[in-house]
Design an enzyme around this catalytic site. Structure first.
Site, PDB file in Angstrom:
ATOM      1  N   ARG A   1       0.832  -1.214   0.000  1.00  0.00           N
ATOM      2  CA  ARG A   1       0.000   0.000   0.000  1.00  0.00           C
ATOM      3  C   ARG A   1       0.859   1.254   0.000  1.00  0.00           C
ATOM      4  O   ARG A   1       0.551   2.245  -0.676  1.00  0.00           O
ATOM      5  CB  ARG A   1      -0.962  -0.009   1.180  1.00  0.00           C
ATOM      6  CG  ARG A   1      -1.796   1.257   1.235  1.00  0.00           C
ATOM      7  CD  ARG A   1      -2.779   1.264   2.385  1.00  0.00           C
ATOM      8  NE  ARG A   1      -3.236   2.630   2.607  1.00  0.00           N
ATOM      9  CZ  ARG A   1      -2.831   3.410   3.593  1.00  0.00           C
ATOM     10  NH1 ARG A   1      -1.980   2.967   4.481  1.00  0.00           N
ATOM     11  NH2 ARG A   1      -3.295   4.652   3.707  1.00  0.00           N
TER      12      ARG A   1
ATOM     13  N   SER B   1      -6.881   3.508   0.827  1.00  0.00           N
ATOM     14  CA  SER B   1      -6.764   2.947   2.184  1.00  0.00           C
ATOM     15  C   SER B   1      -6.611   1.430   2.035  1.00  0.00           C
ATOM     16  O   SER B   1      -6.376   0.928   0.942  1.00  0.00           O
ATOM     17  CB  SER B   1      -8.020   3.288   2.970  1.00  0.00           C
ATOM     18  OG  SER B   1      -9.147   2.671   2.374  1.00  0.00           O
TER      19      SER B   1
ATOM     20  N   ASP C   1     -19.447   5.300   9.956  1.00  0.00           N
ATOM     21  CA  ASP C   1     -19.910   5.960  11.162  1.00  0.00           C
ATOM     22  C   ASP C   1     -20.178   7.423  10.848  1.00  0.00           C
ATOM     23  O   ASP C   1     -19.266   8.159  10.493  1.00  0.00           O
ATOM     24  CB  ASP C   1     -18.822   5.826  12.244  1.00  0.00           C
ATOM     25  CG  ASP C   1     -19.195   6.560  13.505  1.00  0.00           C
ATOM     26  OD1 ASP C   1     -18.338   7.284  14.044  1.00  0.00           O
ATOM     27  OD2 ASP C   1     -20.352   6.433  13.948  1.00  0.00           O
TER      28      ASP C   1
ATOM     29  N   GLN D   1     -17.673   7.948   0.678  1.00  0.00           N
ATOM     30  CA  GLN D   1     -17.262   8.572   1.931  1.00  0.00           C
ATOM     31  C   GLN D   1     -17.556  10.065   1.950  1.00  0.00           C
ATOM     32  O   GLN D   1     -18.027  10.594   2.953  1.00  0.00           O
ATOM     33  CB  GLN D   1     -15.772   8.342   2.199  1.00  0.00           C
ATOM     34  CG  GLN D   1     -15.526   7.099   3.006  1.00  0.00           C
ATOM     35  CD  GLN D   1     -14.171   6.476   2.741  1.00  0.00           C
ATOM     36  OE1 GLN D   1     -13.386   6.955   1.913  1.00  0.00           O
ATOM     37  NE2 GLN D   1     -13.870   5.404   3.433  1.00  0.00           N
TER      38      GLN D   1
ATOM     39  N   SER E   1     -17.024  -4.373   8.163  1.00  0.00           N
ATOM     40  CA  SER E   1     -17.061  -3.235   9.074  1.00  0.00           C
ATOM     41  C   SER E   1     -15.662  -3.003   9.621  1.00  0.00           C
ATOM     42  O   SER E   1     -15.131  -3.839  10.347  1.00  0.00           O
ATOM     43  CB  SER E   1     -18.036  -3.529  10.214  1.00  0.00           C
ATOM     44  OG  SER E   1     -17.940  -2.534  11.192  1.00  0.00           O
ATOM     45  N   ASN E   2     -15.078  -1.874   9.250  1.00  0.00           N
ATOM     46  CA  ASN E   2     -13.716  -1.591   9.674  1.00  0.00           C
ATOM     47  C   ASN E   2     -13.727  -0.817  10.986  1.00  0.00           C
ATOM     48  O   ASN E   2     -13.334   0.338  11.049  1.00  0.00           O
ATOM     49  CB  ASN E   2     -12.992  -0.804   8.579  1.00  0.00           C
ATOM     50  CG  ASN E   2     -11.496  -0.810   8.802  1.00  0.00           C
ATOM     51  OD1 ASN E   2     -11.003  -1.386   9.771  1.00  0.00           O
ATOM     52  ND2 ASN E   2     -10.771  -0.170   7.911  1.00  0.00           N
TER      53      ASN E   2
ATOM     54  N   GLY F   1     -10.489  -5.549  13.043  1.00  0.00           N
ATOM     55  CA  GLY F   1      -9.918  -4.806  14.161  1.00  0.00           C
ATOM     56  C   GLY F   1      -8.803  -3.897  13.700  1.00  0.00           C
ATOM     57  O   GLY F   1      -8.510  -3.779  12.512  1.00  0.00           O
TER      58      GLY F   1
ATOM     59  N   ILE G   1      -4.950  -2.475  13.198  1.00  0.00           N
ATOM     60  CA  ILE G   1      -3.674  -3.092  12.847  1.00  0.00           C
ATOM     61  C   ILE G   1      -2.669  -2.771  13.951  1.00  0.00           C
ATOM     62  O   ILE G   1      -2.432  -1.605  14.269  1.00  0.00           O
ATOM     63  CB  ILE G   1      -3.155  -2.578  11.488  1.00  0.00           C
ATOM     64  CG1 ILE G   1      -4.193  -2.866  10.395  1.00  0.00           C
ATOM     65  CG2 ILE G   1      -1.821  -3.238  11.141  1.00  0.00           C
ATOM     66  CD1 ILE G   1      -3.831  -2.338   9.024  1.00  0.00           C
TER      67      ILE G   1
ATOM     68  N   HIS H   1     -26.166 -19.454  10.628  1.00  0.00           N
ATOM     69  CA  HIS H   1     -25.942 -20.892  10.755  1.00  0.00           C
ATOM     70  C   HIS H   1     -27.028 -21.735  10.096  1.00  0.00           C
ATOM     71  O   HIS H   1     -26.898 -22.957  10.002  1.00  0.00           O
ATOM     72  CB  HIS H   1     -25.804 -21.297  12.222  1.00  0.00           C
ATOM     73  CG  HIS H   1     -24.756 -22.338  12.461  1.00  0.00           C
ATOM     74  ND1 HIS H   1     -24.398 -23.266  11.507  1.00  0.00           N
ATOM     75  CD2 HIS H   1     -23.988 -22.577  13.544  1.00  0.00           C
ATOM     76  CE1 HIS H   1     -23.461 -24.044  11.995  1.00  0.00           C
ATOM     77  NE2 HIS H   1     -23.185 -23.665  13.219  1.00  0.00           N
TER      78      HIS H   1
ATOM     79  N   ASP I   1     -22.170 -23.308   7.294  1.00  0.00           N
ATOM     80  CA  ASP I   1     -21.592 -24.064   8.400  1.00  0.00           C
ATOM     81  C   ASP I   1     -20.183 -23.566   8.701  1.00  0.00           C
ATOM     82  O   ASP I   1     -19.586 -22.819   7.930  1.00  0.00           O
ATOM     83  CB  ASP I   1     -21.613 -25.563   8.102  1.00  0.00           C
ATOM     84  CG  ASP I   1     -20.861 -25.891   6.827  1.00  0.00           C
ATOM     85  OD1 ASP I   1     -21.235 -26.870   6.177  1.00  0.00           O
ATOM     86  OD2 ASP I   1     -19.911 -25.147   6.471  1.00  0.00           O
TER      87      ASP I   1
END
Lengths: 372, 476
Positions: free
Chosen positions: B285, B300, B343, B372, B393-394, B418, B420, B446, B450
């Site tokens: 990146r 990003s 968000d 964005q 979802s970052n 999550g 980095i 579910h 599976d």
């Protein structure tokens, strides 16, 4: 923006010595200040601040300011009725609601704003406007400008170059007015035309008028020259130095509490929520498949929120459960395209996954959103 | 004419009103009515008609535009009562008296007349009736300190009597903690403040109007106390918290979220988490960022995550499916419309990038930029927000490692990424090196997915990201 030289050290030390009341000026009788900011919310906040905190008994204040493109509506007006909100959003033009009464105006850097602060007892709009006319005539004696009894200033007896509004509090008052120097008239007329039909409201309506820029009458005139001429006349009439003090509306030390005032002027509750109760009664023409549907919509909006919502759809066009879900969700929701978009798209997640239903839903919702 | 008649009716009503009692301190005489309109120990007060005072400029009538108070509210002198408008001027009318509002003479949009009654105020009997003249203005110095009044109608912090007491003792009201209603400063608060300053225990004021929560020390005669009196004893009082609960209706977008999340609850979720080593991707990146910037696009990590997910979905299409209401049919969606949780001020919104299966990483970056900027301006359209088939979802941009995301119906899977972190890991040679580690938490339905499918998809996605060059092989 070139300003007259500032006696920086002198007035700064004045501030440090006497942090609260009676600061800023070494001269008595009057004070002329100019804002470095072009942000309409910051500048309106300065007006609020002076109105709430300054003692105007000993000295009156003249505040000079200009804004980057913005539409400013009066305290008791309806933004949907007054301007093209869709166009404002597209062109990134700000919407502001001031605390004084009166009608809607378009501001850009070619328009100057003047605020005359006095005690409540000394509130006198005619005198202020006559001062401006006197300053203009001193600058360019051939200008045909005069004050009407509606507190407008007319050029050549027909074109409005200034509009007025005022705010009166318990002990202090202010009268502010605009002055068209070189504003963009094309943008002005397009943003001040409301596309929203079927609006019924008791909000203060604006009175449209033909406008002209002073620059068109005399291309040698600039905003700076006009500001300076008016400041000079004010200084003469108040027997003070012709000296303009520059202020920064973001300075919390100089103007404690100003950032809260600025923030408040930008909240949805102030901008839209303060709109007097109004109703919309209109017809959506929706082209669906081979036919055109006429759908009657009636809504009551109070505090900017939908109080009552009626959509007259053909029977069974939407499953009844879904229709009532839509109406229930819209009721109590903000009369706002963004809120409605997120609301209807979220609701779609719990609908049966049927392409035809989805396209009907999208069609109806897009049309509803256009009303806002 | 109509208005005039109404007004004379109201004045007749006023004379007949049961509120008017004889102003007599000694005899607490109430008429035979059931309701008591005051809960303090003060007897009923006198109703005064507060008239609309002169606006100036010869104006005789105004339009009432907004009330800041309603009948039954208590007001202090200088509190804002209403906003009226006349000929481009907006005027804030403030109260001349302390008391309780008993009657509003006008509704919104009515015409009010100068010199005629605006509101009826019941005045505290002990304070007496204020004169009809205009209020004498307080000295300029006290303005900001003692008049914390905003035009929109918040109450002042102290009554004039309290203000006077503070001024006489050179006390700044801003330094006194108010314990009255709405953090109002009471006489007791001034006295306590003074006590703290001088170190003495002051006797309570002889004619206290409001009973303070705790009374101490005034009747303590015992001898041991004498020694203690030489040392300043702080007046202890229980901490009075005057905050109030605030209840608001659930409206608009929030209401829709309630519906969606309740539907999501019906989906049997299972979770699967893993750790991804992004060391190589971080490097890639860094190299590509300037290239994208030259093309005017911010790059990003998300475009990579999204493209890798789409490549994975090609192998495991059940994760890009939808189950119908009765759980009878599974629809395998052809388009990979991958949603990206955003968000905003309103809350969580999920616009999606359409047809990722035919987009390059750069295309995805362009589209993300567009979504964005629209999202932060509050201008996303309905097509941007509908049609999603899979969501990422970052949440790591805000913080966190592992999460338990909730599937957004009608989808069947979702992944939460999550942050980095730089952590020590062992490489193939058994050496410790700095690794850029990110955690992913998947949730899946579910009923149709599976654990093994989810694990294999996650492994594939992970391998693309840990070794970005491998994406080249499968890029379409």
């Amino acid at each position: 923006m070139v300003l007259p030289s500032l006696k920086n050290c002198l007035w700064l030390s004045c501030i440090l010595r006497t942090p609260k009341a009676c600061f800023w000026s070494t001269a008595s009788g009057g004070l002329i200040i100019q804002s470095v900011s072009n942000d309409v919310y910051q500048n309106l906040a300065v007006e609020d601040w002076i109105h709430d905190h300054m003692d105007l008994e000993k000295q009156q204040v003249l505040f000079l300011w200009r804004n980057s493109p913005a539409v400013v509506i009066g305290r008791h007006q309806n933004p949907w009725q007054e301007c093209n909100l869709r166009l404002l959003r597209q062109k990134n033009i700000k919407l502001a609601r001031r605390r004084s009464g009166g009608g809607t105006v378009y501001h850009d850097l070619g328009n100057i704003n003047l605020t005359f602060f006095t005690t409540r007892k000394k509130y006198e709009r005619m005198e202020n406007l006559k001062l401006i006319v006197k300053a203009l005539k001193a600058l360019r004696p051939q200008l045909d400008v005069h004050v009407t009894d509606r507190y407008d200033i007319l050029l050549d007896r027909q074109y409005k170059i200034s509009g007025t509004a005022a705010k009166l509090g318990r002990t202090s008052a202010y009268h502010h007015c605009t002055l068209l120097c070189n504003a963009d008239k094309v943008v002005l007329s397009s943003v001040l035309k409301s596309p929203y039909k079927g609006l019924k409201s008791n909000a203060t309506p604006s009175v449209p008028a033909s406008v002209k820029n002073l620059f068109e009458e005399d291309p040698s005139l600039t905003s700076e020259m006009l500001l300076d001429a008016i400041a000079k006349e004010y200084a003469t009439q108040h027997q003070i130095d012709h000296h303009i003090t520059v202020i920064n509306p973001a300075d919390e030390t100089l103007l404690p509490g100003i950032s809260n005032k600025t923030k408040e002027l930008q909240t949805w509750e102030w901008l839209y929520g303060k709109t007097p109760k109004f109703s919309i009664s209109t017809c959506l023409n929706m082209a669906y498949k081979d036919s055109v549907l006429d759908v009657r919509v009636n809504m009551d909006v109070k505090h900017g929120r939908i109080e009552v919502c009626n959509i007259d759809l053909p029977e069974q066009w939407l499953p009844p459960g879904l229709y009532s879900e839509l109406v229930k969700s819209l009721t109590g929701s903000k009369f706002c395209p963004n809120e409605t978009t997120t609301l209807v798209t979220t609701l779609l997640r719990v609908c049966p996954q049927d392409d035809e239903l989805h396209s009907k839903w999208s069609l109806l919702c897009e049309n509803m959103i256009m009303l806002m | 004419v109509c208005i005039h008649r109404v007004r004379s009716c109201s004045s007749i009503r006023f004379i007949k009103s049961k509120y008017v009692c004889v102003f007599d301190k000694s005899a607490l005489k109430f008429s035979h009515q059931q309701r008591l309109f005051r809960t303090s120990a003060v007897s009923c007060g006198q109703i005064v008609q507060f008239k609309l005072s002169d606006i100036g400029e010869g104006i005789t009538e105004v339009t009432v535009k907004e009330w800041y108070i309603k009948e039954g509210d208590s007001v202090s002198q200088f509190d804002s009562i209403c906003e009226v408008q006349s000929d481009k001027a907006s005027v804030t009318i403030t109260s001349r008296y302390d008391g309780v509002i008993r009657k509003l003479h006008y509704s919104i949009d009515d015409i009010a007349f100068v010199g005629k009654p605006l509101v009826d105020i019941e005045i505290d009997a002990s304070k007496g009736v204020a004169s009809e003249e205009d209020v004498v203005e307080t000295p300029p110095m006290s303005h900001e300190e003692h008049t914390h009044q905003e035009i929109k109608g918040h109450k002042t912090l102290a009554t004039p009597a309290v203000r006077r007491l503070a001024m006489e003792n050179n006390i700044k009201l801003s330094e006194v903690v108010g314990t009255g209603k709405d953090n109002r400063i009471l006489k007791e608060d001034i006295l306590n403040y003074l006590a703290k300053q001088t170190g003495a225990i002051l006797p309570p004021s002889p004619k206290a109007e409001i009973i303070p929560p705790l009374r101490k020390t005034e009747t303590v005669p015992a001898a041991p106390r004498d020694k203690a009196q030489k040392i300043p004893v702080p007046v202890s009082r229980p901490i009075v918290f005057s905050g109030k609960d605030k209840t608001e209706p659930v409206t608009g977008f929030q209401k829709a979220m309630v519906k969606t999340m309740s539907a999501a609850l019906k989906i049997p979720h299972f979770g699967y988490c893993d750790e991804i080593d992004l060391t190589q991707l971080v490097q890639l990146r860094e190299e590509l960022k300037p290239v994208a910037e030259l093309r005017g696009v911010k790059l990003s990590f998300m475009p990579f995550f999204i493209k890798a997910a789409s490549l994975g979905l090609l192998q495991y299409p059940v994760l890009n499916a939808s189950l119908d209401e009765n759980c009878q049919n599974v629809t395998y969606k052809a388009s990979h419309n991958i949603g990206v949780a955003m968000d905003t001020e309103q809350g969580l919104i999920v616009p999606n990038v359409k047809n990722v299966q035919v987009c390059s990483v750069f295309d995805i970056a362009v589209e993300l930029n567009r979504l964005q900027s629209l999202g932060s301006a509050g201008q996303l359209g309905t097509s941007d927000l509908t049609g999603g088939t899979f969501t990422l979802s970052n949440i790591g941009t805000i913080g966190g490692t592992y999460a338990k995301p909730v599937i957004l119906p009608p989808e069947v899977a979702i992944g939460a990424l999550g942050k980095i972190q730089v952590l020590p890991r062992f490489n193939g040679k058994g050496e410790v090196f700095k690794a850029q580690i990110m955690n992913v938490s998947w949730s899946a339905d579910h009923r149709v997915i599976d654990g093994a499918t989810m694990a294999r998809f996650s492994n594939l996605w992970k391998s693309y990201l840990e070794n970005p060059a491998s994406m080249l092989l499968d890029l379409k």
